[in-house]
Each structure stands twice: as C-alpha cells, then as structure tokens.
Write a protein that holds these residues in place. Structure first.
Motif, PDB file in Angstrom:
ATOM      1  N   MET A   1     -23.602 -46.537  -8.466  1.00  0.00           N
ATOM      2  CA  MET A   1     -22.454 -46.909  -7.491  1.00  0.00           C
ATOM      3  C   MET A   1     -23.146 -46.489  -6.453  1.00  0.00           C
ATOM      4  N   THR A   2     -22.699 -46.790  -4.917  1.00  0.00           N
ATOM      5  CA  THR A   2     -23.399 -46.764  -3.420  1.00  0.00           C
ATOM      6  C   THR A   2     -22.032 -45.765  -2.792  1.00  0.00           C
ATOM      7  N   ASP A   3     -21.984 -44.464  -2.738  1.00  0.00           N
ATOM      8  CA  ASP A   3     -20.623 -43.818  -2.347  1.00  0.00           C
ATOM      9  C   ASP A   3     -20.563 -43.840  -1.002  1.00  0.00           C
ATOM     10  N   THR A   4     -19.158 -44.272  -0.412  1.00  0.00           N
ATOM     11  CA  THR A   4     -19.102 -44.137   0.934  1.00  0.00           C
ATOM     12  C   THR A   4     -17.414 -43.176   0.886  1.00  0.00           C
ATOM     13  N   PRO A   5     -17.867 -41.929   1.823  1.00  0.00           N
ATOM     14  CA  PRO A   5     -16.660 -41.033   1.496  1.00  0.00           C
ATOM     15  C   PRO A   5     -15.318 -41.436   2.046  1.00  0.00           C
ATOM     16  N   ASP A   6     -14.509 -40.790   1.508  1.00  0.00           N
ATOM     17  CA  ASP A   6     -13.559 -41.489   1.814  1.00  0.00           C
ATOM     18  C   ASP A   6     -13.038 -43.062   1.052  1.00  0.00           C
ATOM     19  N   LEU A   7     -14.223 -43.817   0.042  1.00  0.00           N
ATOM     20  CA  LEU A   7     -13.764 -45.227   0.850  1.00  0.00           C
ATOM     21  C   LEU A   7     -12.928 -44.843  -0.996  1.00  0.00           C
ATOM     22  N   HIS A   8     -12.498 -45.563  -1.558  1.00  0.00           N
ATOM     23  CA  HIS A   8     -11.813 -45.778  -3.284  1.00  0.00           C
ATOM     24  C   HIS A   8     -13.064 -46.518  -3.917  1.00  0.00           C
ATOM     25  N   PRO A   9     -13.943 -45.985  -4.603  1.00  0.00           N
ATOM     26  CA  PRO A   9     -14.861 -46.825  -5.961  1.00  0.00           C
ATOM     27  C   PRO A   9     -14.649 -47.895  -6.287  1.00  0.00           C
ATOM     28  N   ALA A  10     -13.333 -48.339  -6.116  1.00  0.00           N
ATOM     29  CA  ALA A  10     -13.293 -50.106  -6.703  1.00  0.00           C
ATOM     30  C   ALA A  10     -13.383 -51.017  -5.457  1.00  0.00           C
ATOM     31  N   LEU A  11     -13.910 -50.569  -4.149  1.00  0.00           N
ATOM     32  CA  LEU A  11     -14.337 -50.590  -3.090  1.00  0.00           C
ATOM     33  C   LEU A  11     -15.775 -50.699  -2.661  1.00  0.00           C
ATOM     34  N   GLN A  12     -16.777 -50.076  -3.721  1.00  0.00           N
ATOM     35  CA  GLN A  12     -18.180 -49.661  -3.090  1.00  0.00           C
ATOM     36  C   GLN A  12     -18.360 -50.573  -3.705  1.00  0.00           C
ATOM     37  N   SER A  13     -19.602 -51.686  -3.575  1.00  0.00           N
ATOM     38  CA  SER A  13     -20.981 -52.760  -3.877  1.00  0.00           C
ATOM     39  C   SER A  13     -21.791 -52.165  -5.255  1.00  0.00           C
ATOM     40  N   GLY A  14     -21.777 -53.270  -5.181  1.00  0.00           N
ATOM     41  CA  GLY A  14     -22.252 -53.497  -6.544  1.00  0.00           C
ATOM     42  C   GLY A  14     -23.057 -54.282  -7.098  1.00  0.00           C
ATOM     43  N   SER A  15     -24.015 -54.523  -8.321  1.00  0.00           N
ATOM     44  CA  SER A  15     -24.443 -55.825  -8.811  1.00  0.00           C
ATOM     45  C   SER A  15     -24.076 -56.473 -10.109  1.00  0.00           C
ATOM     46  N   LEU A  16     -24.230 -57.303 -10.225  1.00  0.00           N
ATOM     47  CA  LEU A  16     -23.892 -58.212 -11.675  1.00  0.00           C
ATOM     48  C   LEU A  16     -25.060 -58.759 -11.919  1.00  0.00           C
TER      49      LEU A  16
END
Length: 373
Positions: A1-16
């Motif tokens: 998971m690519t973390d961005t400060p103050d961003l809800h984890p559901a809004l982090q980018s990801g891959s399937l």
C-alpha cells in the motif's frame, strides 16, 4: 500500500493482478434486472455504471451476468454475455466506465437451483436434487417455492465450465478489464461448495477439497485462456441469498482448503461476500481470525472485503490490520455513487433507504427514489 499522509487508507492506490487502481474502493456486484428481455445491456445501465466511475470508485464489478443459454440465467431481464448483441451492449458500458476513469470487471454467474426466471430451460440444475431453502425472491421477480433441481451429470458439468469460458472470451471482446467468477451467495458454484446442497459421492462431493473443485476448474480454465493482463477473480461467501445464517462447518480449515485451491488455480484475487450482513459478523472465525485475513494469508492473493465497508472506521481497521486489501460497497453505494469523492472531501454519506429497491431491484426503482428525494 502506498501511504500518503492524512489520506484514508481506502483512498490509497493499489493493484489487482497487473491492473493499477486509483484507490481501494470497489462497487460490489448488485442485481439490477434492467437489461432487455433478451439480456442486452441498455443505455440506462451504461449511465448507472458510469456514475460510479465518475464518483471516484477505482473498480466497478457488474451485477451477475449469465454465461450461457442453458441453465445459468437466474432472473428475467438479467444481462448476459452469450450473444454478439450482448457483447455490443456491454461495449457501450465499458467504454463509458473507462472514459470516466475506472476499471470494470464482469461478474459471471450461474444461478443453478436458485434460478427463478430462465426462458432457456423449464428445469433447474444443481449438484444434487435438493430443494433450496425458503421461497423465491419477490424483489427479483419470483414467488412461491423453489423448484426441485435436476442433479448435474458429468456432461452438464463440462458444459458449465465451457459456458464460463465462452462468456469470459466475450467479456474480453466487450472491453472488460477482467471477470469475477461468482462462487458465492448460494448460486451454482456455491451450491457445490455447500454441504447440504451437495450430496454427491463423486470427485465433486464429500470433502471440502472436492466441493471447491468445480470452482477451481472454472478459474483454471479462464486463466489459461485469458488475454495478457485480463483479471480473473473469484467471489466466495458463507452466507446465501436464501440462507444468511449458514457457515462452513470446517471453519478455518475450510477457509484454508478453499483459498489454497483458488490460488493454485491461478486466481488474481478473492472477493469475500457477506450477503447483506456486516463483515465483522460473517468474517469472524472461532479462533479470532477472519475469513478475509486467513484467505489473504494462505493464498498470498489480494482480498476484497465486503459488508459495511462504507463505515470509515471499519474500513480503516480492515485495511490497516491486514484483513483485506480492497473494500467492496453495495447498497450504500446506490445512495452514494460518489462515495470515494465524499470520503476524500470528508463529506457525510447519505443513508441507504430499502425503498430504493422497491417494488423490484431495478435501476429505475433507484432512480425513482432519487427523483422523489
């Protein structure tokens, strides 16, 4: 998971698989019964799916689509992926979703014994001749008791696999980014997994390893034929549309067997459904682990969790604590097709009103409710 400060984890980018997604929020498959009588997607359906993409969802999973012109169709006005007319209709949908910035996966569904509207056959098909629990669903166009299904022969099983394969080829032609094999919620593949609906004594019955075999064979076939970069996921569940209290008797042991079989078959992800119940209620195992977390650990695959994932705190906990990698949202997404955008802005969500699905679960019912509001 690519973390961005103050961003809800559901809004982090990801891959399937090989597909990159802008966030972890997925539209769960929801029956809409809004295709033509011949199963062709409509402009209304294109508007419906495109709105989720415009609202910020990274991935949209379609309603269950019937894969063959034999025993698979579950409801009247359910869309199919059998004919070239189906393919052309879905191409309009996928183009609209892609233009709005999201990816879209076709869920392929064989209703089996829970078919209550199939113009192609007058009988239903199941692993065993066991009458389903409960009664047909009125909101889905049915009434009265389920019919007693016919037990599938080896030829029937081979035709089921071929139907899924043909529909997956059509899905690729229609511009989908992948397919999701529907092995949940009480439909045919889940009927093979479930002990009381599968009384077979051949290689598809008795043990959990045998009962998950058909789902694994379908996945393996689709993976072998899939174009490069084409997702092949699978949805599983303990609960069913006609039995919301059912749980796998083997508990964690069953989760391990099922997850290992799907990973070995080559699935790109596992989607664990809750059938209208909360994730916590349906995912928790006796030893304190969860179906989603254990499936993720055993398979090594990305897992999508379902059930109340619109709740900000629960969504954050599920992702941060390693229970799942992605979240799917159903009914609340109907009331909030822009849910990811609302989450990013810190806006409150509108409550889901069951009246959105009355008198039937069509797109027009939901639109009528929205116009009235």
């Amino acid at each position: 998971m690519t973390d961005t400060p103050d961003l809800h984890p559901a809004l982090q980018s990801g891959s399937l698989g090989s597909i990159d997604l802008g966030n972890r929020l997925t539209v769960a498959p929801m029956t809409r019964l809004s295709a033509t009588p011949a199963g062709v997607p409509t402009e209304l359906m294109a508007d419906y799916y495109a709105e989720f993409a415009s609202g910020g969802f990274g991935l949209v999973i379609t309603e269950g689509i019937y894969p063959d012109a034999a025993y698979s169709q579950g409801y009247l006005n359910q869309p199919g992926l059998v004919t070239q007319e189906h393919v052309a209709g879905w191409r309009v949908v996928t183009d609209r979703v892609h233009a709005a910035g999201a990816r879209i996966v076709a869920q392929l569904m064989h209703a089996g014994a829970l078919s209550q509207g199939n113009p192609h056959r007058t009988e239903t098909l199941a692993p065993s001749a066991v009458q389903p629990l409960g009664t047909m669903m009125r909101a889905y166009g049915g009434s009265g008791s389920w019919p007693l299904p016919r037990e599938a022969t080896s030829d029937d099983i081979a035709e089921v696999v071929e139907g899924f394969a043909a529909a997956a080829r059509n899905a690729a032609e229609a511009g989908f980014d992948g397919i999701e094999v529907h092995a949940a919620n009480g439909y045919l593949l889940d009927q093979f997994v479930t002990e009381y609906t599968n009384l077979r004594t051949d290689g598809y019955g008795s043990s959990t390893a045998n009962r998950i075999r058909l789902t694994a064979e379908v996945v393996e076939r689709l993976v072998a034929e899939a174009p490069e970069g084409f997702l092949v996921g699978v949805r599983i569940s303990q609960t069913k549309v006609n039995d919301v209290v059912y749980r796998w008797s083997g508990g964690a042991e069953d989760v391990v067997v099922i997850a290992e079989a799907l990973a070995k078959a080559g699935a790109d992800y596992i989607h664990v459904a809750s059938e209208g119940r909360s994730w916590f209620e349906t995912a928790r195992l006796e030893d304190g682990s969860t179906v989603t977390g254990l499936a993720r650990e055993v398979s090594g695959l990305p897992v999508i969790a379902n059930g109340g994932m619109h709740d900000r705190d629960q969504a954050e906990r599920v992702l941060h604590d390693g229970h799942a990698d992605f979240l799917s949202i159903g009914h609340v997404a109907l009331a909030n097709p822009d849910l990811p955008n609302r989450l990013a802005a810190g806006d409150e969500l509108a409550d889901f009103d069951p009246a959105m699905l009355r008198p039937s679960v069509t797109i027009e019912s939901s639109n009528r409710w929205r116009r009235a509001g």
